[in-house]
Each structure stands twice: as C-alpha cells, then as structure tokens.
Design an enzyme around this catalytic site. Structure first.
Site, PDB file in Angstrom:
ATOM      1  NE  ARG A 112      12.711  11.971   2.561  1.00 37.24           N
ATOM      2  CZ  ARG A 112      13.392  12.075   1.407  1.00 37.24           C
ATOM      3  NH1 ARG A 112      13.565  13.263   0.839  1.00 37.24           N
ATOM      4  NH2 ARG A 112      13.895  11.003   0.834  1.00 37.24           N
ATOM      5  CG  ASP A 125       5.238  -0.439  11.670  1.00 33.65           C
ATOM      6  OD1 ASP A 125       5.256  -0.931  10.523  1.00 33.65           O
ATOM      7  OD2 ASP A 125       5.826   0.623  11.970  1.00 33.65           O
ATOM      8  CB  ALA A 130      -1.243   1.840  -2.037  1.00 34.82           C
ATOM      9  CB  VAL A 131       3.855   1.541  -0.423  1.00 38.30           C
ATOM     10  CG1 VAL A 131       5.163   0.862  -0.018  1.00 38.30           C
ATOM     11  CG2 VAL A 131       3.893   1.929  -1.899  1.00 38.30           C
ATOM     12  CB  THR A 132       1.585   1.498   4.539  1.00 41.30           C
ATOM     13  OG1 THR A 132       2.398   2.669   4.460  1.00 41.30           O
ATOM     14  CG2 THR A 132       1.523   1.041   5.987  1.00 41.30           C
ATOM     15  CG  ASP A 169       4.303   3.317   8.946  1.00 38.34           C
ATOM     16  OD1 ASP A 169       4.511   2.450   8.081  1.00 38.34           O
ATOM     17  OD2 ASP A 169       5.176   3.697   9.742  1.00 38.34           O
ATOM     18  CG  ASP A 203       5.652   3.225   4.246  1.00 35.50           C
ATOM     19  OD1 ASP A 203       6.716   3.628   4.758  1.00 35.50           O
ATOM     20  OD2 ASP A 203       4.881   2.442   4.825  1.00 35.50           O
ATOM     21  N   GLY A 204       7.753   5.685   3.729  1.00 41.76           N
ATOM     22  CA  GLY A 204       8.176   6.921   4.372  1.00 41.76           C
ATOM     23  C   GLY A 204       8.849   7.873   3.397  1.00 41.76           C
TER      24      GLY A 204
END
EC number: 2.7.8.-
Length: 209
Positions: free
Chosen positions: A77, A94, A33-35, A90, A72-73
C-alpha cells in the site's frame, strides 16, 4: 461481531506495522520478499518444530511469521498498491502455509497415537483448502464470496489455541480444537457454496426477466 473485532484489531496492528514497513521499503526490501520470508518462517515453525511435537516453539515461530501477512500488505500500500503478481503470490503462499500448519499437527497427532485427532486434522486440511478454492473460483466467475463462520484468521487462531493447550500438557486441547474447527470448516464450505448459488440464481432470473 467477529468481523468487527478483526477490522478493529487489524487497524490497531497497522499503526504498529506501518513504521516497520516504511523502514523496510527505504532499505530496498520488496513486499514480495517479505511474503516469501514469512512463508519460509511458517514452514520452519510448522514442519521443523510443530511436526516434531515442539508445539509452543512452533506456535511462536508461526505466529511471528504470520504477522508478515500484514506487513507485506502495508508495504504494498505504501509503495503504490499491490501488483497483480504480488496478490497472486500472497494468496498462493497462504495456501502453502496453511497446508504446512495443518499437515504438521496432523502428522504429530498420528505418530503419537491421537488417531481421531489426526482424522480431524485431515478434515481441517481438506476443508480449509476447499474454503479458499470456492472463494477464488467464485471471484473468477465475477461473484463475491466473503462469507463463512471460519475464514482463514479464525482457522489459524483456533489451531493456535489448541496447540497452546497441548503444548502445556493438556493433551486434549489440540484434538478438541481441530474437531471444532473441522465442523466449522465444513459449515463454511456449505455457506460459501450456498452464497454462490444464490448469486447465480439471481443472475439467471435477472437475465430471464
């Protein structure tokens, strides 16, 4: 040197981003969702503002939105690692974000009469996509391709500096930055193709030995 600086800066940013990532995870927000949200922000900044000549506003929105790439990464993690789909999403978004950024500045330069700057923008747009494709294709064939003088962070920083200069009425700033980046991007394509060629040649020689 650039890679060392990038690693150090990323480590410092991670310490800042990690508390935010933990908070979002507790709220039930997913990394994917953040991506998506970050990409939408880039599209708004680039197409809604940058393409209309509001370069400073567009730059601020794009920069803040691009920071979600680290967020998001970090979330992935902390939640146990990135999923295959998350990594695919992702990487794909990009490419969408990059196309929006370079497409927007190229359009703005074209409609304001900076035609040679627009030519540089088209070269950057095309070469940037090829840089990413060559890496993805090489990795799909079982090789590595983490080389090149102008990888994604360098490309975004360069166009950002150019946009900032033009945004404060130094009209030469963006076209100049794009021409520098166009040359570096073409060099990067060549570096990556040569790197893959050398790996392929070594693999062939090993197989024949």
């Amino acid at each position: 040197m650039a890679k060392i600086f990038r690693v150090s800066a990323r480590a410092g940013m991670t310490r800042v981003v990690e508390p935010v990532a933990r908070r979002l995870l507790r709220l039930g927000v997913s990394p994917n969702a953040v991506t998506v949200a970050g990409t939408v922000g880039v599209l708004v900044g680039a197409l809604g503002f940058g393409a209309r000549g509001h370069l400073i506003t567009g730059l601020v929105i794009v920069t803040l939105s691009a920071l979600t790439d680290m967020l998001d990464g970090t979330m992935a993690r902390l939640s146990g690692g990135s999923t295959t789909f998350g990594a695919f999403l992702d990487s794909s978004l990009d490419r969408v974000a990059d196309a929006a950024i370079f497409g927007a500045v190229t359009y703005w330069l074209a409609v304001t009469g900076h035609h040679w700057g627009a030519v540089a923008g088209l070269i950057c747009l095309t070469a940037g996509q090829i840089v990413s494709y060559v890496k993805a294709r090489a990795e799909g064939l079982g090789m590595t391709c983490n080389v090149g003088i102008a990888e994604r962070p360098e490309r975004l920083i360069t166009v950002g500096v150019g946009g900032l200069l033009s945004g404060v009425h130094l009209d030469w700033g963006l076209p100049a930055a794009l021409w520098v980046l166009a040359v570096l991007s073409v060099v990067t394509v060549a570096q990556r193709i040569l790197h893959v060629y050398r790996q392929s040649r070594r693999a062939t020689q090993s197989a024949d030995a």
